[in-house]
Each structure stands twice: as structure tokens, then as C-alpha cells.
Write a protein that holds these residues in place. Sequence first.
Motif, PDB file in Angstrom:
ATOM      1  N   ALA A   1       5.637  -1.346  -7.283  1.00  0.00           N
ATOM      2  CA  ALA A   1       4.210  -1.691  -7.275  1.00  0.00           C
ATOM      3  C   ALA A   1       3.455  -0.881  -8.319  1.00  0.00           C
ATOM      4  CB  ALA A   1       3.629  -1.455  -5.883  1.00  0.00           C
ATOM      5  N   LEU A   2       3.850   0.377  -8.511  1.00  0.00           N
ATOM      6  CA  LEU A   2       3.209   1.202  -9.528  1.00  0.00           C
ATOM      7  C   LEU A   2       3.475   0.652 -10.922  1.00  0.00           C
ATOM      8  CD1 LEU A   2       1.663   3.836 -10.276  1.00  0.00           C
ATOM      9  CD2 LEU A   2       3.918   4.913 -10.498  1.00  0.00           C
ATOM     10  N   ILE A   3       4.697   0.194 -11.173  1.00  0.00           N
ATOM     11  CA  ILE A   3       5.023  -0.402 -12.476  1.00  0.00           C
ATOM     12  C   ILE A   3       4.095  -1.572 -12.767  1.00  0.00           C
ATOM     13  CG2 ILE A   3       6.782  -1.680 -13.761  1.00  0.00           C
ATOM     14  CD1 ILE A   3       8.892  -0.020 -12.290  1.00  0.00           C
ATOM     15  N   VAL A   4       3.911  -2.438 -11.770  1.00  0.00           N
ATOM     16  CA  VAL A   4       3.041  -3.603 -11.956  1.00  0.00           C
ATOM     17  C   VAL A   4       1.602  -3.156 -12.193  1.00  0.00           C
ATOM     18  CG1 VAL A   4       2.129  -5.681 -10.867  1.00  0.00           C
ATOM     19  CG2 VAL A   4       4.542  -5.086 -10.583  1.00  0.00           C
ATOM     20  N   ALA A   5       1.115  -2.221 -11.374  1.00  0.00           N
ATOM     21  CA  ALA A   5      -0.276  -1.776 -11.502  1.00  0.00           C
ATOM     22  C   ALA A   5      -0.524  -1.097 -12.847  1.00  0.00           C
ATOM     23  CB  ALA A   5      -0.625  -0.825 -10.357  1.00  0.00           C
ATOM     24  N   ALA A   6       0.406  -0.235 -13.268  1.00  0.00           N
ATOM     25  CA  ALA A   6       0.227   0.474 -14.535  1.00  0.00           C
ATOM     26  C   ALA A   6       0.385  -0.460 -15.726  1.00  0.00           C
ATOM     27  CB  ALA A   6       1.234   1.620 -14.642  1.00  0.00           C
ATOM     28  N   THR A   7       1.096  -1.560 -15.546  1.00  0.00           N
ATOM     29  CA  THR A   7       1.193  -2.565 -16.606  1.00  0.00           C
ATOM     30  C   THR A   7      -0.106  -3.346 -16.711  1.00  0.00           C
ATOM     31  OG1 THR A   7       3.583  -2.745 -16.265  1.00  0.00           O
ATOM     32  CG2 THR A   7       2.508  -4.547 -17.456  1.00  0.00           C
ATOM     33  N   MET A   8      -0.743  -3.586 -15.570  1.00  0.00           N
ATOM     34  CA  MET A   8      -2.034  -4.262 -15.593  1.00  0.00           C
ATOM     35  C   MET A   8      -3.101  -3.389 -16.237  1.00  0.00           C
ATOM     36  SD  MET A   8      -1.442  -7.170 -14.529  1.00  0.00           S
ATOM     37  CE  MET A   8      -0.004  -7.953 -13.780  1.00  0.00           C
ATOM     38  N   HIS A   9      -3.056  -2.091 -15.941  1.00  0.00           N
ATOM     39  CA  HIS A   9      -3.955  -1.123 -16.598  1.00  0.00           C
ATOM     40  C   HIS A   9      -3.361   0.254 -16.425  1.00  0.00           C
ATOM     41  CE1 HIS A   9      -7.442   1.012 -18.038  1.00  0.00           C
ATOM     42  NE2 HIS A   9      -8.098  -0.119 -18.249  1.00  0.00           N
ATOM     43  N   ARG A  10      -3.296   1.022 -17.512  1.00  0.00           N
ATOM     44  CA  ARG A  10      -2.663   2.335 -17.475  1.00  0.00           C
ATOM     45  C   ARG A  10      -3.391   3.323 -16.566  1.00  0.00           C
ATOM     46  NH1 ARG A  10       1.899   0.231 -18.952  1.00  0.00           N
ATOM     47  NH2 ARG A  10       2.183  -0.119 -21.199  1.00  0.00           N
ATOM     48  N   VAL A  11      -4.623   3.046 -16.198  1.00  0.00           N
ATOM     49  CA  VAL A  11      -5.359   3.959 -15.340  1.00  0.00           C
ATOM     50  C   VAL A  11      -4.689   4.108 -13.984  1.00  0.00           C
ATOM     51  CG1 VAL A  11      -6.896   2.267 -14.276  1.00  0.00           C
ATOM     52  CG2 VAL A  11      -7.692   4.624 -14.620  1.00  0.00           C
ATOM     53  N   ALA A  12      -3.834   3.155 -13.592  1.00  0.00           N
ATOM     54  CA  ALA A  12      -3.127   3.251 -12.315  1.00  0.00           C
ATOM     55  C   ALA A  12      -2.237   4.482 -12.245  1.00  0.00           C
ATOM     56  CB  ALA A  12      -2.299   1.989 -12.080  1.00  0.00           C
ATOM     57  N   LEU A  13      -1.900   5.057 -13.401  1.00  0.00           N
ATOM     58  CA  LEU A  13      -1.042   6.242 -13.413  1.00  0.00           C
ATOM     59  C   LEU A  13      -1.726   7.456 -12.798  1.00  0.00           C
ATOM     60  CD1 LEU A  13       0.584   5.888 -16.958  1.00  0.00           C
ATOM     61  CD2 LEU A  13       1.613   5.373 -14.736  1.00  0.00           C
ATOM     62  N   VAL A  14      -3.043   7.429 -12.650  1.00  0.00           N
ATOM     63  CA  VAL A  14      -3.716   8.578 -12.034  1.00  0.00           C
ATOM     64  C   VAL A  14      -3.331   8.711 -10.567  1.00  0.00           C
ATOM     65  CG1 VAL A  14      -5.663   8.365 -13.620  1.00  0.00           C
ATOM     66  CG2 VAL A  14      -5.819   7.317 -11.347  1.00  0.00           C
ATOM     67  N   TYR A  15      -2.738   7.680  -9.971  1.00  0.00           N
ATOM     68  CA  TYR A  15      -2.353   7.731  -8.567  1.00  0.00           C
ATOM     69  C   TYR A  15      -0.957   8.294  -8.345  1.00  0.00           C
ATOM     70  CZ  TYR A  15      -6.472   4.786  -7.908  1.00  0.00           C
ATOM     71  OH  TYR A  15      -7.748   4.312  -7.896  1.00  0.00           O
ATOM     72  N   VAL A  16      -0.261   8.637  -9.404  1.00  0.00           N
ATOM     73  CA  VAL A  16       1.109   9.134  -9.273  1.00  0.00           C
ATOM     74  C   VAL A  16       1.207  10.387  -8.398  1.00  0.00           C
ATOM     75  CG1 VAL A  16       3.036  10.150 -10.561  1.00  0.00           C
ATOM     76  CG2 VAL A  16       1.976   8.041 -11.366  1.00  0.00           C
ATOM     77  N   PRO A  17       0.287  11.377  -8.492  1.00  0.00           N
ATOM     78  CA  PRO A  17       0.424  12.561  -7.625  1.00  0.00           C
ATOM     79  C   PRO A  17       0.524  12.237  -6.134  1.00  0.00           C
ATOM     80  CG  PRO A  17      -1.170  13.003  -9.343  1.00  0.00           C
ATOM     81  CD  PRO A  17      -0.822  11.540  -9.463  1.00  0.00           C
ATOM     82  N   ALA A  18      -0.059  11.111  -5.704  1.00  0.00           N
ATOM     83  CA  ALA A  18       0.017  10.748  -4.287  1.00  0.00           C
ATOM     84  C   ALA A  18       1.442  10.418  -3.857  1.00  0.00           C
ATOM     85  CB  ALA A  18      -0.904   9.555  -4.007  1.00  0.00           C
ATOM     86  N   PHE A  19       2.321  10.102  -4.808  1.00  0.00           N
ATOM     87  CA  PHE A  19       3.701   9.756  -4.474  1.00  0.00           C
ATOM     88  C   PHE A  19       4.446  10.940  -3.877  1.00  0.00           C
ATOM     89  CE2 PHE A  19       2.744   5.915  -6.388  1.00  0.00           C
ATOM     90  CZ  PHE A  19       3.823   5.041  -6.412  1.00  0.00           C
ATOM     91  N   TYR A  20       3.919  12.129  -4.013  1.00  0.00           N
ATOM     92  CA  TYR A  20       4.534  13.298  -3.380  1.00  0.00           C
ATOM     93  C   TYR A  20       4.708  13.064  -1.891  1.00  0.00           C
ATOM     94  CZ  TYR A  20       4.863  18.050  -1.503  1.00  0.00           C
ATOM     95  OH  TYR A  20       5.252  19.166  -0.809  1.00  0.00           O
ATOM     96  N   PHE A  21       3.756  12.367  -1.272  1.00  0.00           N
ATOM     97  CA  PHE A  21       3.791  12.162   0.170  1.00  0.00           C
ATOM     98  C   PHE A  21       4.692  10.994   0.576  1.00  0.00           C
ATOM     99  CE2 PHE A  21      -0.130  14.488  -0.598  1.00  0.00           C
ATOM    100  CZ  PHE A  21       0.064  15.550   0.275  1.00  0.00           C
ATOM    101  N   LEU A  22       5.343  10.371  -0.400  1.00  0.00           N
ATOM    102  CA  LEU A  22       6.365   9.381  -0.077  1.00  0.00           C
ATOM    103  C   LEU A  22       7.727  10.038   0.091  1.00  0.00           C
ATOM    104  CD1 LEU A  22       5.430   6.377  -2.396  1.00  0.00           C
ATOM    105  CD2 LEU A  22       4.564   6.993  -0.127  1.00  0.00           C
TER     106      LEU A  22
END
Length: 392
Positions: free
Chosen positions: A176-197
Motif C-alpha cells: 500500500a505504501l508503494i502505491v501511495a508513494a507512487t501517487m505522490h512522494r509525500v506519502a513517504l513521510v508516513y514511513v516512521p509509523a511502520f515501526y509499530f507494524l
Amino acid sequence: MTPPPKPDKRTILGAAIFFFLGSVAFFHALTPLRLMGGDTEIYLSNYGKVLTSSRLIYHVREPGAVWLLQIIFAVMKGFKDSEIITAAFLARGFEHLSTICGGVFVLGAVAFADRLSSRPWDKLATFGLTCGGIYFWLFPGHIELYAPLLMALIFLFLAALAVTRVGANPAWAWAALIVAATMHRVALVYVPAFYFLLPPPRWPRRIRPISKKFLVQGSVATLAILLPHILLLATYLLHWQQVRPLPMELTNWLPELVTPLTQAQLEYVRTHSQMGSFHLFTLGSLAHWQHFLIFILISAPAGLVVLLLHGNRLRQSDDFQKFLITAAVCGWTWAFVWHPHRSYGDWDLFCHPGLATNLLAATLLVPQVLSGASRPQPEGLSESPPPGPTAT
């Protein structure tokens, strides 16, 4: 009392089609009420020949959104280049893009509400909060490229819900992150939240196999996001003129995109900008705080009220809530640093952190009813009480 039978796949598919088509029609009916974006007029006046070109376009910041728009224009023209490009033609293409993305967003919002709670009123409240921000107005024919980002983000948060509360594979969240970051690179700001996965305990001295698997998935996602950049660079290095995509927005300079620290930095950037950058204020100024707080208010009005009333419940937050807290903090931190060159007209770019904020608020209103509401424990960890003296 036996639970009601689960609907079969045919029923679910029929409901999804109904919600999608009904939502698209609803958003299309609202197009006369659409809100202007900061770059609306620019897209209609300056980018007609580029966006309707049959040649593949590579937009540095939002390649996926442009590709979707190119597909829509190709269908509208019948895959021909003979169509006379007018502002009205361009506007219809953007309308189709936004309303279709809105239909998919509604499917994601319905799925999120359905999985967060089992009670009908809780589902309705969650759905209302999910749609309760100005980002909802990206879908009624909005003439910009941010609707695909919000469409993708709802599924990113839906995947995070599945990973943290029902033990789904984190690969779904990375996809889902790949798709979101492909739609707009700003989605990469949410990567730190993946720590809780990551399953607890996180980052022990000796990294467990599941942590290695998680890191491999993250590496694959990183390569997938960078792949268009790599392919574009390869066409230049190898002189592949025939397959080189048409580049778009390659001249952006990072200092002209962020909010300057001082007036001297502001003037320096204005003088050296390639695109004629025009900053409106410096970091921490009164105008800066006014823009930032208004963006928060219009992006999550109901969510802010819920957080103010029930935020104390986050003291016992689970991994999904921690994911959303981190996502919201990261999103609003980005919004504070980035610069709204079009003033309040840039609401369409600065509204996306409101989605994480509203979803976090929704978790405070509904009980955890999913099977495995707390993520499954890794092997070797047990929830049984520690050994001790037993009563006789």
C-alpha cells in the motif's frame, strides 16, 4: 445466540460495485460545488499538451497520479492525438480522475468502518469521521492531482489495521505504501509509523527472523518506489531517446519548496529559484502559524473535537493507535515545514494528514472487537501469568 452468517463473495462484490458506482455518481453530482485549488488554473492553461500527450510522462513528485490522468485522457480521445485540447476537455479529465478516486476512497472507508467495529452505529460514526475533512472535496471534480494520494492512503491505513489487530502480513502495508508513494512522494513521510507494524518485542539484541523478513519487505518497497527514478536515469545514461518518458517538474529545488528560516534565506531562494519561487512567510511567523492551524482545523474538524474529549484514552493505546499517532505527527510535521506557495489555495496538498487524525479519533469512539484485537504474540511469548506459588 449464533452469529449471523457472513455474506458470500458474490454479495460482497455486488455491494462493492454498488458503493463504487453510487459514490462516483454522487461526487459527479457535486462537481458544480467543487473547490478551487492553488494550481487549478495553471493545469488548465499551461499543461494541456503535456498531460494529453500519448508519450509516457514521468512526474517527479506524483508519477502515478499523472499516469492515471494520462489513461483517462487516452480513453476520452479514443487513443488518438487528433482531439482539440480545450480547457473544458482538460477539466473533464480531471473530473473523471477525482470522482473515480472518490469512489475507490469510499470503498476503503466502508471497509475500514466495517473492520473497526461490529456495531452499526459505530460503523456509521467511523465512516463519518473518515470522510469528515476537507480532503473529501478532492473528489467532487477537483482539478488537481491529489485525489489519487488520498485514495491510496485510506488503504495504507486499512492495511495497518489488518497487520496490527488481526496479524496480517506486513507486506500488505508495504504494498500500500508503494502505491501511495507512487501517487505522490509525500506519502513517504508516513514511513516512521511502520515501526509499530513490527511485532513486540521490537528490535531485541538479536534480530528475530520476522524482523529480518520485515526489513526485506521494506527494502523491496524502497526499490519499487525508486524504480521509476532508476529507469529514467538509465534512459539518459544509455541515450535511449525512443523510450525516454517526458519528464515533468525536474527543475524543483528543495529550498524553494520548504518554509525558509529567515528573511535573508527567503530572499536568497527567490533570487536563485528556477521556477520563480514566491515564499509568503518565514518559519514560525504569525502568518505561518495561521496557515498551519487552519489547515489542521479544516482537515480534521470533528477528529480534533474527539481527540480533545477522549484523548486521555490514548494512554493505553495499542499498536494500531500508535501507528496512527505517529502517522498524524509525521504528516503534520511535514505540513509545518513545507511551504504553501498558493496560501490557503494549497489546502488540497496540506489536508492529507487529516485522514490519519480522523481515523485515530475513530478508534477512540469504538471498542476493539476484532478477533485478535491485540496483535498475536510472537513464538516463545505467552500471555500466561508468570510461575508462582499456587493455592492449595
